[in-house]
Design a protein around this motif. Structure first.
Motif, PDB file in Angstrom:
ATOM      1  N   THR A 268       0.830  -1.204   0.000  1.00  0.00           N
ATOM      2  CA  THR A 268       0.000   0.000   0.000  1.00  0.00           C
ATOM      3  C   THR A 268       0.864   1.253   0.000  1.00  0.00           C
ATOM      4  O   THR A 268       2.072   1.214   0.264  1.00  0.00           O
ATOM      5  CB  THR A 268      -0.898   0.037   1.242  1.00  0.00           C
ATOM      6  OG1 THR A 268      -0.070   0.190   2.410  1.00  0.00           O
ATOM      7  CG2 THR A 268      -1.741  -1.216   1.343  1.00  0.00           C
ATOM      8  N   ALA A 269       0.231   2.383  -0.262  1.00  0.00           N
ATOM      9  CA  ALA A 269       0.954   3.656  -0.272  1.00  0.00           C
ATOM     10  C   ALA A 269       1.626   3.907   1.072  1.00  0.00           C
ATOM     11  O   ALA A 269       2.810   4.276   1.137  1.00  0.00           O
ATOM     12  CB  ALA A 269       0.004   4.794  -0.622  1.00  0.00           C
TER      13      ALA A 269
ATOM     14  N   LEU B 203       4.620   1.721   1.526  1.00  0.00           N
ATOM     15  CA  LEU B 203       5.751   2.127   0.687  1.00  0.00           C
ATOM     16  C   LEU B 203       6.513   3.272   1.326  1.00  0.00           C
ATOM     17  O   LEU B 203       7.752   3.309   1.324  1.00  0.00           O
ATOM     18  CB  LEU B 203       5.258   2.556  -0.697  1.00  0.00           C
ATOM     19  CG  LEU B 203       5.022   1.493  -1.751  1.00  0.00           C
ATOM     20  CD1 LEU B 203       4.441   2.137  -3.013  1.00  0.00           C
ATOM     21  CD2 LEU B 203       6.319   0.765  -2.093  1.00  0.00           C
TER      22      LEU B 203
ATOM     23  N   SER C 233       0.958   4.409  -4.903  1.00  0.00           N
ATOM     24  CA  SER C 233       0.782   2.993  -5.192  1.00  0.00           C
ATOM     25  C   SER C 233      -0.355   2.871  -6.185  1.00  0.00           C
ATOM     26  O   SER C 233      -1.521   2.714  -5.799  1.00  0.00           O
ATOM     27  CB  SER C 233       0.476   2.199  -3.916  1.00  0.00           C
ATOM     28  OG  SER C 233       0.150   0.862  -4.266  1.00  0.00           O
TER      29      SER C 233
ATOM     30  N   SER D 249      -0.799   0.405  -7.947  1.00  0.00           N
ATOM     31  CA  SER D 249      -1.255  -0.987  -7.866  1.00  0.00           C
ATOM     32  C   SER D 249      -2.386  -1.171  -6.877  1.00  0.00           C
ATOM     33  O   SER D 249      -3.275  -2.011  -7.091  1.00  0.00           O
ATOM     34  CB  SER D 249      -0.091  -1.897  -7.470  1.00  0.00           C
ATOM     35  OG  SER D 249       0.869  -1.980  -8.493  1.00  0.00           O
ATOM     36  N   THR D 250      -2.351  -0.436  -5.759  1.00  0.00           N
ATOM     37  CA  THR D 250      -3.366  -0.654  -4.717  1.00  0.00           C
ATOM     38  C   THR D 250      -4.374   0.492  -4.641  1.00  0.00           C
ATOM     39  O   THR D 250      -5.202   0.508  -3.716  1.00  0.00           O
ATOM     40  CB  THR D 250      -2.713  -0.834  -3.333  1.00  0.00           C
ATOM     41  OG1 THR D 250      -2.063   0.387  -2.945  1.00  0.00           O
ATOM     42  CG2 THR D 250      -1.702  -1.971  -3.359  1.00  0.00           C
TER      43      THR D 250
ATOM     44  N   ASP E 168       4.679   2.462  -8.996  1.00  0.00           N
ATOM     45  CA  ASP E 168       4.588   2.504  -7.542  1.00  0.00           C
ATOM     46  C   ASP E 168       5.936   2.959  -6.979  1.00  0.00           C
ATOM     47  O   ASP E 168       6.988   2.518  -7.464  1.00  0.00           O
ATOM     48  CB  ASP E 168       4.285   1.113  -6.972  1.00  0.00           C
ATOM     49  CG  ASP E 168       3.072   0.452  -7.605  1.00  0.00           C
ATOM     50  OD1 ASP E 168       2.098   1.166  -7.909  1.00  0.00           O
ATOM     51  OD2 ASP E 168       3.104  -0.786  -7.792  1.00  0.00           O
TER      52      ASP E 168
END
Length: 366
Positions: free
Chosen positions: A16-17, A20, A103, A105-106, A224
Motif C-alpha cells: 500500500t501507499a 511504501l 501505489s 497498484s493498490t 509505484d
C-alpha cells in the motif's frame, strides 16, 4: 532516500501507499542522531483517501505526537510537499520529513452511485480542470503539446532511448546505490530497459491520438514508489554536521489546462528569478519526464539543451509514481550534488495535470 520504482501490478503490487512510504520515513529519521520531526508532509494522488502521511508516519514508528499532512497537487505533489515543509521549518525551526508516495497498484477503484436501478459506473479519474476550459487526458495533452512545438516522433523516440540507456548505465555504475532503499524484495527500478533502441521504439503505434507521436515507448509508465527528504533549518543543519542541499527558491505556476505539460516552464523561470540565477548557473537539471514530447517542448521553450536533463535517466526509464515523482527529483539532485559531488546548483521541475508546474532551486552545502 527513495524506494525502487516498481511497475504497477508487479513487484510492489501488494504494498500500500502507506507501507511504501513508511520504511523511507523510518530510515531517514533513523539517520539523524535521534532528532525527531515536528511534522511529516507527503504528497499523494490516487491513494485510499484519508491522511496517508499520518498512517505512513505511524507505520514508520514515529511517535504518535508527531502530526502529518497529505498534499495533493497531482503529479507535483511530492515537490509541493517539500515546498510546504520548507515553509513549516522557516516558521518553526527543527526537522520536517517530506516527500511523496504513490501505489497505483493498490489505488482503490471508485464507482459513481447507481441511478434508477442502473449498475454503478466506474469513476476513472478526477477532473484536472472544468470541462468548459478543456480537460484532456495526459496522453492526448502530450500529443497536442508535441504538435504545437513541432517535436517529431523521431526526436521523442531518441530521447526516450537515451533516458533508458542513461538509467541502465547509472545502475551498472552504482550511481543509485546510496539513494535507494530496497522494499518488499525489490532493490532496483523495474522499468529500466538496457538496449532499448530507437529502431525498436519506432515500431510502436501511437497510443493516444490517431496519427499522433506519443507511444507507450516514449511515455512514462504507471508506477509505484516513494521518496522523501529531511528538511531542517540552518542552525539544526550545522548541529547535525551533515552535507545537504540549501533550498534557494521554490515556485508554483499555472498555465492553460489544455497544455498542462508546459506548466513547469513558468515555474522554472520564476524559481530561477527568485534565486537570482539563470540556466547557465545550474549544474544539475532534473525535469520529470512524463512524456518525451512534453519534456522536449519544455526544453525548447526554456532554451535548455535537452542533453543536460536527467543525466542518469528520468521518469521515462525509472518510472513516474505520480505523487512521489517530484520528491524523486529532489532525491536525484541530492545524489548528484552531494553524494557524487558533481556540481553546486541544482534545478528540479515538474508539470501537473490541470495546467500547473512546481520548481525548486537548490545549492550543495558540504
Amino acid at each position: 532516500m527513495r524506494t525502487p520504482i516498481g511497475t504497477a501490478g508487479r513487484a510492489l503490487r501488494d504494498v500500500t501507499a502507506a507501507d511504501l512510504a513508511a520504511p523511507v520515513l523510518a530510515a531517514l529519521a533513523g539517520s539523524l542522531d535521534g532528532l525527531l520531526p515536528h511534522d511529516v508532509v507527503l504528497g499523494n494522488c490516487t491513494g485510499p483517501g484519508g491522511d496517508v502521511a499520518r498512517v505512513a508516519s505511524l507505520a514508520a514508528g514515529l511517535p504518535v505526537a508527531v502530526p502529518a499532512l497529505t498534499v495533493d497537487r497531482q503529479c507535483g505533489s511530492g515537490l509541493a510537499a517539500i515546498d510546504v515543509a520548507t515553509a513549516l521549518v522557516r516558521a518553526r525551526p527543527g526537522l520536517v520529513l517530506a516527500g511523496g508516495v504513490e501505489s497505483a497498484s493498490t489505488a482503490p477503484w471508485r464507482f459513481r452511485p447507481p441511478a434508477d436501478g442502473a449498475d454503478p459506473v466506474r469513476y476513472t479519474r478526477a477532473p484536472f480542470a472544468p470541462a468548459t476550459l478543456g480537460d484532456p487526458d495526459m496522453g492526448v495533452a502530450a500529443d497536442q503539446l508535441a504538435a504545437k512545438y513541432g517535436v517529431t516522433r523521431e526526436r521523442q523516440d531518441a530521447y526516450s532511448a537515451r533516458s533508458h540507456a542513461r538509467a541502465a548505465a547509472a545502475w551498472e555504475a552504482g550511481t543509485f546505490g546510496a539513494e535507494v532503499l530496497p522494499v518488499a524484495g525489490l532493490a532496483r527500478d523495474e522499468r529500466v530497459r538496457a538496449g532499448l533502441t530507437v529502431e525498436r521504439l519506432a515500431r510502436l503505434r501511437p497510443a493516444f491520438v490517431d496519427g499522433g507521436t506519443v507511444t507507450a515507448g516514449n511515455a512514462c509508465g504507471v508506477n509505484d514508489g516513494a521518496a522523501a527528504v529531511a528538511i531542517v533549518d540552518a542552525a539544526t543543519h550545522a548541529e547535525l554536521g551533515l552535507p545537504g542541499l540549501r533550498v534557494l527558491a521554490t515556485a508554483t505556476a499555472g498555465v492553460d489546462p489544455q497544455l498542462p505539460g508546459l506548466g513547469l516552464v513558468p515555474a522554472v523561470r520564476a524559481a530561477l528569478d527568485e534565486a537570482g540565477l539563470t540556466l547557465d548557473d545550474v549544474d544539475a537539471v532534473e525535469l520529470n519526464e512524463a512524456f518525451a514530447g512534453q519534456v522536449l517542448a519544455c526544453c525548447d521553450d526554456l532554451g535548455l539543451d535537452e542533453e543536460r536533463v536527467c543525466p542518469d535517466g528520468g521518469a521515462l526509464a525509472l518510472g513516474h509514481p505520480w505523487g512521489a515523482s517530484g520528491a524523486v527529483l529532489a532525491v536525484r539532485l541530492f545524489s548528484r550534488l552531494v553524494h557524487q559531488d558533481r556540481g553546486e546548483i541544482g534545478l528540479a521541475g515538474i508539470a501537473v495535470g490541470g495546467g500547473q508546474g512546481v520548481a525548486m532551486v537548490v545549492q550543495a552545502c558540504r
